[in-house]
Design a protein around this motif. Structure first.
Motif, mmCIF file in Angstrom:
data_model
loop_
_atom_site.group_PDB
_atom_site.id
_atom_site.type_symbol
_atom_site.label_atom_id
_atom_site.label_comp_id
_atom_site.label_asym_id
_atom_site.label_seq_id
_atom_site.Cartn_x
_atom_site.Cartn_y
_atom_site.Cartn_z
ATOM 1 N N LEU A 91 -23.353 1.066 -17.883
ATOM 2 C CA LEU A 91 -24.000 1.452 -19.132
ATOM 3 C C LEU A 91 -25.107 0.467 -19.485
ATOM 4 O O LEU A 91 -26.217 0.856 -19.857
ATOM 5 N N LEU A 96 -27.746 2.216 -21.760
ATOM 6 C CA LEU A 96 -27.022 3.256 -22.490
ATOM 7 C C LEU A 96 -25.960 2.646 -23.387
ATOM 8 O O LEU A 96 -25.340 1.642 -23.042
ATOM 9 N N LYS A 98 -22.299 2.639 -25.486
ATOM 10 C CA LYS A 98 -20.942 2.915 -25.008
ATOM 11 C C LYS A 98 -20.337 4.130 -25.716
ATOM 12 O O LYS A 98 -19.305 4.043 -26.378
ATOM 13 N N ASP A 101 -19.610 10.167 -23.760
ATOM 14 C CA ASP A 101 -20.394 10.881 -22.747
ATOM 15 C C ASP A 101 -20.991 9.917 -21.737
ATOM 16 O O ASP A 101 -20.995 10.191 -20.520
ATOM 17 N N ASN A 102 -21.486 8.803 -22.224
ATOM 18 C CA ASN A 102 -22.098 7.836 -21.322
ATOM 19 C C ASN A 102 -21.060 7.142 -20.443
ATOM 20 O O ASN A 102 -21.355 6.760 -19.302
ATOM 21 N N ARG A 103 -19.844 6.991 -20.942
ATOM 22 C CA ARG A 103 -18.770 6.434 -20.113
ATOM 23 C C ARG A 103 -18.430 7.373 -18.963
ATOM 24 O O ARG A 103 -18.139 6.936 -17.838
ATOM 25 N N LEU A 105 -20.622 9.453 -17.621
ATOM 26 C CA LEU A 105 -21.759 9.304 -16.717
ATOM 27 C C LEU A 105 -21.625 8.064 -15.846
ATOM 28 O O LEU A 105 -21.927 8.085 -14.646
ATOM 29 N N LEU A 130 -25.786 16.677 -21.603
ATOM 30 C CA LEU A 130 -25.171 15.732 -20.669
ATOM 31 C C LEU A 130 -25.649 16.011 -19.248
ATOM 32 O O LEU A 130 -25.852 15.067 -18.462
ATOM 33 N N LYS A 133 -29.042 14.329 -18.984
ATOM 34 C CA LYS A 133 -28.906 12.881 -18.806
ATOM 35 C C LYS A 133 -28.439 12.556 -17.393
ATOM 36 O O LYS A 133 -28.865 11.550 -16.802
#
Length: 439
Positions: A91, A96, A98, A101-103, A105, A130, A133
């Motif tokens: 991240l 990005l 935390k 959704d980013n976790r 990814l 998502l 991204k």
């Protein structure tokens, strides 16, 4: 090559059995997904039910081995709950925050970098943003499409237009029927309608309806006199009225844009069969409680008072049928007619409904599970009508491909006890028709 599919929360909440949809590949569920599902399990709606179902499925798989190490699936695939990767490093590397959704990814990115075949790692999510991204991080991303049926523009229509030679047209009018082979219809479905046209005389036409038992197409004349003061204004309405008034067709589905007359026709036919013919003991009319736009919150009063705003479109049509101008007049009429019941769909679970004419309005806002629950409530001697517009879905987790109405149409079109009609022309007003077509 074995692929690795990483499932987002919305996929599991949409279809708990999605873990079995990836053949002999590896299915990965990030730990953050389980955390999100855990927050939904106490909900009393379809999302809560699916969250609890995911928990039960995973608990059953846990008996076969450690989920974090991977367990085999019945279809030859393998399921693993991902706990080991540290998402924070990835991240920060890509700037990005935390978020959950980013976790997800970050886990996908970790698995991709560790794989000998990076192209085999796929993120499966119903969240379009998502997927965008994921593309920015060069992660392959897909929507979950396994449970999709036909798009609305290609959905089964219930009728077809065919050219028929003059000789066969004469035979159809004389003998009142043609064999399916002579009519040249090819593969067809029960209670399918045909609009035959004579190529030699463009103004000459005929309507036919398939009789599955005799394998013939019978001449269909229809009832132009109407029912309860409602006359069909176009050919689709004529054909729909035939389906709605046939007792040997206990399942009818109707789709069409706003203002095509679906609800009004169904109510008129239901009132006719219940009150005049007395083919059914009761007319039950209901619709799902799903708001358009922002929810207005809790409503005051008893149950009937709370339901009135949700059921108002049904009452509007009943006022038109009874030619009343005041709500009190309609309420007095309905009170004197114990055979008519307007109810919320919320209370249908657990019921058994025999000898009733059941109308489900706005059925496009139902999930596949909800539609199955409703149809399995139908008792002996009952008829159920599902109607709606798959283009106007208010449910946040459904679209025109995955809603319950489209699902029933495509799965039941070959069944001899079902009939379907797609309305093409709006009859509410010229403005309503223009709005449906252009907006």
């Amino acid at each position: 090559m074995i692929k690795t599919y990483i499932l987002d929360t919305n996929v599991l909440l949409h279809d708990p059995l999605s873990i079995h949809s990836f053949a002999e590949n590896k299915v990965v569920i990030p730990a953050v997904v389980l955390e999100e599902i855990d927050t939904k399990k106490r909900l009393t709606d379809e999302i809560g039910r699916n969250a609890r179902e995911v928990g039960r499925l995973l608990d059953k798989l846990r008996e076969t081995g450690k989920l974090h190490a991977g367990v085999p699936l019945e279809n030859g695939g393998r399921l693993m709950v991902e706990l080991n990767h540290k998402a924070a490093d990835q991240l920060e590397k890509h700037g990005l925050e935390k978020t959950n959704d980013n976790r997800i990814l970050a886990i996908a990115l970790n698995l991709k970098e560790e794989s000998d075949h990076p192209e085999s790692v796929v993120l499966v999510t119903k969240d379009a943003l998502l997927r965008v991204k994921a593309d920015a991080l060069y992660i392959k991303a897909e929507d979950f499409l396994t449970d999709r049926v036909a798009q609305f523009d290609h959905i089964y229509k219930g009728y077809s237009e065919l050219y028929l030679d003059s000789e066969l047209m004469d035979e159809l009018y004389e003998k009142k029927s043609l064999s399916i082979k002579d009519a040249g219809t090819g593969e067809t479905y029960p209670h399918h309608f045909y609009l035959f046209k004579d190529p030699a005389q463009p103004s000459r036409s005929a309507l036919g309806m398939v009789d599955e038992r005799s394998q013939r197409v019978n001449l269909f004349l229809g009832d132009s006199d109407g029912i309860w003061g409602i006359r069909p204004r176009n050919v689709q309405q004529r054909m729909a009225m035939e389906l709605l008034t046939r007792k040997d067709i206990p399942l009818v589905t109707l789709v069409g844009k706003a203002g095509t007359g679906k609800t009004l026709l169904s109510l008129a036919c239901g009132m006719f069969l219940t009150e005049d013919v007395q083919a059914y003991k009761k007319l039950l009319v209901t619709r799902p409680v799903v708001p358009v736009g922002k929810d207005i919150g809790y409503l005051p009063g008893e149950k009937d008072e709370k339901l009135r705003p949700w059921m108002q479109p049904i009452y509007d049509n009943l006022e038109f049928l009874f030619n009343t101008k005041k709500d009190t007049e309609l309420e007095d009429i309905l009170a004197g007619m114990s055979s008519v019941q307007v109810e919320a769909l919320t209370y249908i679970r657990g019921r058994s409904i025999p000898d009733q004419y059941i109308i489900i309005d706005e059925a496009q806002n139902l999930t596949k599970h909800e539609v199955k629950t409703i149809i399995t409530r139908v008792g002996e001697g009952s008829k159920i009508v599902l109607m709606g517009d798959p283009k106007q879905i208010d449910h946040p987790y459904l679209d025109e491909y995955t809603n319950g109405l489209s699902y029933v149409i495509e799965r039941m079109k070959h069944v001899t006890i079902s009939g379907h009609m797609k309305f093409e022309k709006g009859e509410r007003s010229s403005l309503a028709q223009l709005a449906a077509d252009l907006l």
